[in-house]
Design a protein around this motif. Structure first.
Motif, PDB file in Angstrom:
ATOM      1  N   GLN A 104       0.841  -1.203   0.000  1.00 50.66           N
ATOM      2  CA  GLN A 104       0.000   0.000   0.000  1.00 50.66           C
ATOM      3  C   GLN A 104       0.882   1.261   0.000  1.00 50.66           C
ATOM      4  N   ILE A 105       1.926   1.232   0.845  1.00 44.13           N
ATOM      5  CA  ILE A 105       2.812   2.394   0.914  1.00 44.13           C
ATOM      6  C   ILE A 105       3.517   2.597  -0.428  1.00 44.13           C
ATOM      7  N   GLU A 106       3.972   1.504  -1.001  1.00 46.47           N
ATOM      8  CA  GLU A 106       4.660   1.611  -2.284  1.00 46.47           C
ATOM      9  C   GLU A 106       3.759   2.286  -3.321  1.00 46.47           C
ATOM     10  N   GLN A 107       2.513   1.884  -3.298  1.00 43.24           N
ATOM     11  CA  GLN A 107       1.546   2.450  -4.241  1.00 43.24           C
ATOM     12  C   GLN A 107       1.303   3.935  -3.952  1.00 43.24           C
ATOM     13  N   ASP A 108       1.162   4.269  -2.662  1.00 42.17           N
ATOM     14  CA  ASP A 108       0.899   5.652  -2.286  1.00 42.17           C
ATOM     15  C   ASP A 108       2.001   6.591  -2.753  1.00 42.17           C
ATOM     16  N   TYR A 109       3.232   6.086  -2.786  1.00 45.18           N
ATOM     17  CA  TYR A 109       4.361   6.949  -3.106  1.00 45.18           C
ATOM     18  C   TYR A 109       4.798   6.868  -4.573  1.00 45.18           C
ATOM     19  N   ALA A 110       4.046   6.113  -5.368  1.00 43.92           N
ATOM     20  CA  ALA A 110       4.469   5.890  -6.755  1.00 43.92           C
ATOM     21  C   ALA A 110       4.740   7.200  -7.495  1.00 43.92           C
ATOM     22  N   GLY A 111       3.926   8.194  -7.279  1.00 49.97           N
ATOM     23  CA  GLY A 111       4.085   9.430  -8.046  1.00 49.97           C
ATOM     24  C   GLY A 111       4.770  10.539  -7.277  1.00 49.97           C
ATOM     25  N   ARG A 112       5.345  10.211  -6.132  1.00 50.51           N
ATOM     26  CA  ARG A 112       5.886  11.280  -5.278  1.00 50.51           C
ATOM     27  C   ARG A 112       7.400  11.448  -5.466  1.00 50.51           C
ATOM     28  N   GLY A 113       7.957  12.380  -4.704  1.00 51.18           N
ATOM     29  CA  GLY A 113       9.391  12.686  -4.845  1.00 51.18           C
ATOM     30  C   GLY A 113      10.302  11.616  -4.294  1.00 51.18           C
ATOM     31  N   VAL A 114       9.775  10.847  -3.336  1.00 51.48           N
ATOM     32  CA  VAL A 114      10.554   9.722  -2.813  1.00 51.48           C
ATOM     33  C   VAL A 114       9.726   8.456  -3.007  1.00 51.48           C
ATOM     34  N   GLN A 115      10.394   7.335  -3.115  1.00 50.61           N
ATOM     35  CA  GLN A 115       9.691   6.093  -3.394  1.00 50.61           C
ATOM     36  C   GLN A 115      10.208   4.977  -2.508  1.00 50.61           C
ATOM     37  N   LEU A 116       9.345   4.020  -2.288  1.00 52.99           N
ATOM     38  CA  LEU A 116       9.745   2.877  -1.464  1.00 52.99           C
ATOM     39  C   LEU A 116      10.614   1.930  -2.296  1.00 52.99           C
ATOM     40  N   GLN A 117      11.730   1.549  -1.734  1.00 54.99           N
ATOM     41  CA  GLN A 117      12.661   0.658  -2.427  1.00 54.99           C
ATOM     42  C   GLN A 117      12.918  -0.559  -1.561  1.00 54.99           C
ATOM     43  N   LEU A 118      13.052  -1.685  -2.206  1.00 55.02           N
ATOM     44  CA  LEU A 118      13.463  -2.890  -1.481  1.00 55.02           C
ATOM     45  C   LEU A 118      14.869  -3.246  -1.925  1.00 55.02           C
ATOM     46  N   THR A 119      15.797  -3.277  -0.990  1.00 54.37           N
ATOM     47  CA  THR A 119      17.149  -3.703  -1.318  1.00 54.37           C
ATOM     48  C   THR A 119      17.451  -4.946  -0.489  1.00 54.37           C
ATOM     49  N   ALA A 120      18.675  -5.438  -0.629  1.00 53.71           N
ATOM     50  CA  ALA A 120      19.043  -6.672   0.064  1.00 53.71           C
ATOM     51  C   ALA A 120      18.810  -6.550   1.568  1.00 53.71           C
ATOM     52  N   SER A 121      19.077  -5.379   2.136  1.00 57.91           N
ATOM     53  CA  SER A 121      18.953  -5.267   3.586  1.00 57.91           C
ATOM     54  C   SER A 121      17.569  -4.809   4.034  1.00 57.91           C
ATOM     55  N   GLY A 122      16.691  -4.494   3.115  1.00 59.27           N
ATOM     56  CA  GLY A 122      15.348  -4.147   3.537  1.00 59.27           C
ATOM     57  C   GLY A 122      14.726  -3.002   2.752  1.00 59.27           C
ATOM     58  N   TYR A 123      13.648  -2.462   3.341  1.00 58.43           N
ATOM     59  CA  TYR A 123      12.899  -1.387   2.688  1.00 58.43           C
ATOM     60  C   TYR A 123      13.414  -0.028   3.149  1.00 58.43           C
ATOM     61  N   HIS A 124      13.453   0.879   2.215  1.00 59.02           N
ATOM     62  CA  HIS A 124      13.739   2.267   2.595  1.00 59.02           C
ATOM     63  C   HIS A 124      13.198   3.194   1.521  1.00 59.02           C
ATOM     64  N   PHE A 125      13.114   4.458   1.869  1.00 61.23           N
ATOM     65  CA  PHE A 125      12.667   5.445   0.891  1.00 61.23           C
ATOM     66  C   PHE A 125      13.873   6.062   0.197  1.00 61.23           C
ATOM     67  N   GLN A 126      13.684   6.319  -1.081  1.00 61.96           N
ATOM     68  CA  GLN A 126      14.772   6.843  -1.896  1.00 61.96           C
ATOM     69  C   GLN A 126      14.205   7.905  -2.840  1.00 61.96           C
ATOM     70  N   SER A 127      15.032   8.893  -3.133  1.00 58.91           N
ATOM     71  CA  SER A 127      14.556   9.942  -4.041  1.00 58.91           C
ATOM     72  C   SER A 127      14.403   9.381  -5.456  1.00 58.91           C
ATOM     73  N   ARG A 128      13.497   9.965  -6.223  1.00 55.28           N
ATOM     74  CA  ARG A 128      13.310   9.528  -7.627  1.00 55.28           C
ATOM     75  C   ARG A 128      14.599   9.743  -8.399  1.00 55.28           C
ATOM     76  N   PRO A 129      15.023   8.758  -9.165  1.00 53.24           N
ATOM     77  CA  PRO A 129      16.305   8.895  -9.879  1.00 53.24           C
ATOM     78  C   PRO A 129      16.379  10.135 -10.772  1.00 53.24           C
ATOM     79  N   GLU A 130      15.271  10.492 -11.404  1.00 57.91           N
ATOM     80  CA  GLU A 130      15.348  11.607 -12.352  1.00 57.91           C
ATOM     81  C   GLU A 130      15.537  12.965 -11.664  1.00 57.91           C
ATOM     82  N   LEU A 131      15.449  12.991 -10.333  1.00 57.91           N
ATOM     83  CA  LEU A 131      15.635  14.257  -9.624  1.00 57.91           C
ATOM     84  C   LEU A 131      17.092  14.468  -9.200  1.00 57.91           C
ATOM     85  N   SER A 132      17.905  13.453  -9.384  1.00 61.43           N
ATOM     86  CA  SER A 132      19.270  13.495  -8.851  1.00 61.43           C
ATOM     87  C   SER A 132      20.054  14.720  -9.306  1.00 61.43           C
TER      88      SER A 132
END
Lengths: 196, 275, 196
Positions: free
Chosen positions: A51-79
């Motif tokens: 649900q959270i992943e979906q909520d943030y789909a269009g926002r400035g930060v997004q939910l990411q799953l990496t090897a160590s777990g979930y975290h929020f990350q900025s959208r790549p195109e904003l870098s």
């Protein structure tokens, strides 16, 4: 002991945990820390995360799953824009870099070996890379001697940076003549130097 | 000094359990003159100084701070201090200073009042009351501050990581033309060989033209001789280009080919075989 | 050079900047960093921030404005659970530290000597260092009296930490009781007198 909490609060809690934790959080870590009191099934936590992943789909930060777990990350195109928050000032160029650049500017096209001959010390690849990365020098050909060393020259970007239209606008060797270096190749004497 | 034993109606000899000695708990105890020595030390540690201790005594006995019953308070205070000294505790200097001040106030209050004195002397208690009140205000302010919602306890900063493709914006160092000249000067001073490479304006423009021709040759295998000349540059430009071509040829960086007599001349990057 | 960006991207950019910056960001900082290329008016940035604030009203983290700028922070009611993410408990401060901090906050600029006068006890260097290390107080000048003691004041970081925008938002000081001594010098009655 199992406590009761609303769906909305659960979502808020997981979301806040992911935003405030210093490290990514795995599903198990979530279950064992912030969600400890609520005895939620793995499936339930997965649904919350989805649900959270979906909520943030269009926002400035997004939910990411990496090897160590979930975290929020900025959208790549904003870098590109976010980079302006952390400008890094690189250190001043070393003497060696400046001397190499000067020789390329005044003696181009020139090989690295020739620069080394004149400077009397070897020129590291790092120095050549620094000047090429900056866009100030480039290889314009290869000298047909064993090893075919690259011939370095300055670029249009080099001229732009120094506000020049042509290379001849670089200060001439008048400065050197004042130092007492004559065509005969005499070394400057101490006295002349001090007058310069 | 008063004898601590039999003069204090407000206190009852009652052993205190050692368990309460930490934190605020000690303040809640009702009657406590007799305090085991260890506890006494800890007790004073829980106060932020003599003003705090006085406030405690005042609150404990439900005295009105603005009607400060100095004699009673002084007595209480002195008893603690005396006891501490008897037990050879090291007392912070502030407690002794306060004891002296209280003693002075007390003695002034006990002096017979001069009936005819023109102006009333200031009440000797006034300054102490003012200080107690002021201290109490900030003691309360500290407590209030502690209850304000704050980071790390009541809320945490929300942070996200930067995307994997994030590259820092690097501000590259500035270089001035003078830096180049200085660098060159250093080389000149150092390298004898370099004296033969004397640099003059004409030579520099020739060398730049050499670079330009080499660059053109990176894009074209063969370059017509004429392509190296810009008529717009005029006579000087033609000379510079011509010198550059000769120099490139001399340094064996290019080869010049002419298939037929008076035919077009072409420039070509020198290859090992030809060189 | 002004670049063009969609409304949605602007919002995403500001949001990502606030989430990735380590410190709160002021409106001006946003204008001069991530938004630099877009030449946005202050009003426009304010509208974006208002939109973000609204978007996060019901979420686990919320937009807050404190002294040095905007940042996201977790909902206060979640702190009990979020605390489980941190093995160390949040620092507690001694009364000495809090009283000293309160005096600096309400009476600034103030010297250490003045703090000692009011507290009736010496203020250790350790306390002053703790407050300065936390970035809550700093020396803003020197009092022109013998020894030129430092004058202490609170910082924007102090306000940030306590979630305040301005010093005036600190709790009001307790009102002084009226000094009630009218019959000065009158001896209190009581048994003790005879013994004194």
């Amino acid at each position: 002991m199992k406590r009761v909490i609303s769906e909305l609060q659960l979502l808020q809690l997981v979301e806040a945990a992911l935003f405030t934790a210093e490290q990514p959080l795995s599903l198990e870590q979530l279950q064992n820390s912030v969600l400890e009191d609520f005895a939620l099934s793995k499936k339930k936590v997965q649904r919350i995360l989805a649900q959270i992943e979906q909520d943030y789909a269009g926002r400035g930060v997004q939910l990411q799953l990496t090897a160590s777990g979930y975290h929020f990350q900025s959208r790549p195109e904003l870098s590109e824009f976010l980079a302006k928050l952390w400008p890094e000032r690189s250190p001043r160029y070393s003497r060696a870099v400046l001397e190499t650049l000067a020789l390329i500017a005044y003696r181009q096209p020139i090989t690295r070996g020739e620069i080394e001959d004149i400077r009397g010390v070897s020129v590291s690849s790092q120095i050549m890379r620094t000047l090429q990365d900056r866009g100030w020098v480039k290889v314009v050909g290869h000298k047909e001697v064993p090893g075919r060393p690259g011939l370095y020259a300055t670029t249009a970007q080099f001229l732009d940076y120094f506000g020049l239209q042509r290379l001849e606008q670089l200060p001439e060797l008048m400065a050197f003549q004042q130092l007492g270096i004559t065509d005969a190749g005499e070394l400057p004497s101490g006295r002349q130097e001090s007058n310069a | 000094m008063d004898e601590p034993s039999d003069l204090t109606p407000l206190t009852v000899q009652q052993p205190l359990p050692l368990a309460f000695i930490r934190g605020e708990a000690v303040l809640e105890r009702p009657e406590d003159l007799y305090i085991p020595p260890d506890a006494l030390e800890v007790l004073l540690d829980t106060f932020e100084g003599p003003l705090d201790f006085l406030l405690y005594l005042i609150r404990k006995h439900k005295f009105d701070i603005v009607q400060l019953p100095v004699l009673e308070i002084t007595q209480q205070y002195m008893e603690y201090i005396d006891l501490m000294q008897e037990l050879n505790f090291e007392l912070a200097a502030e407690y002794l200073v306060m004891a002296a001040m209280l003693a002075e106030i007390k003695s002034r209050l006990l002096l017979p009042k001069h009936q005819h004195s023109e102006e009333d002397e200031q009440d000797p208690r006034a300054e102490l009351i003012r200080r107690l009140q002021e201290y109490e205000v900030f003691k309360q302010a500290a407590t209030d501050l502690d209850t304000l919602p704050r980071q790390e306890r009541d809320y945490f900063a929300g942070q996200a990581r930067l995307a994997d493709n994030f590259q820092p914006l690097v501000i590259l160092p500035d270089v001035a033309v003078e830096d180049l000249l200085l660098a060159l000067k250093d080389i000149m001073k150092r390298a004898k060989d370099f004296q033969h490479h004397h640099i003059q304006r004409e030579q520099m423009s020739t060398r730049e033209r050499m670079s330009r021709i080499l660059t053109l040759l990176q894009q074209h295998d063969y370059l017509p001789f004429e392509a190296c000349f810009e008529l717009a540059e005029g006579r000087d430009g033609v000379v510079v280009s011509f010198l550059a071509i000769l120099e490139l040829s001399k340094e064996k960086l290019i080869t010049l080919t002419q298939v037929a007599l008076f035919g077009p001349i072409h420039l070509k990057v020198a290859t090992g075989a030809e060189a």
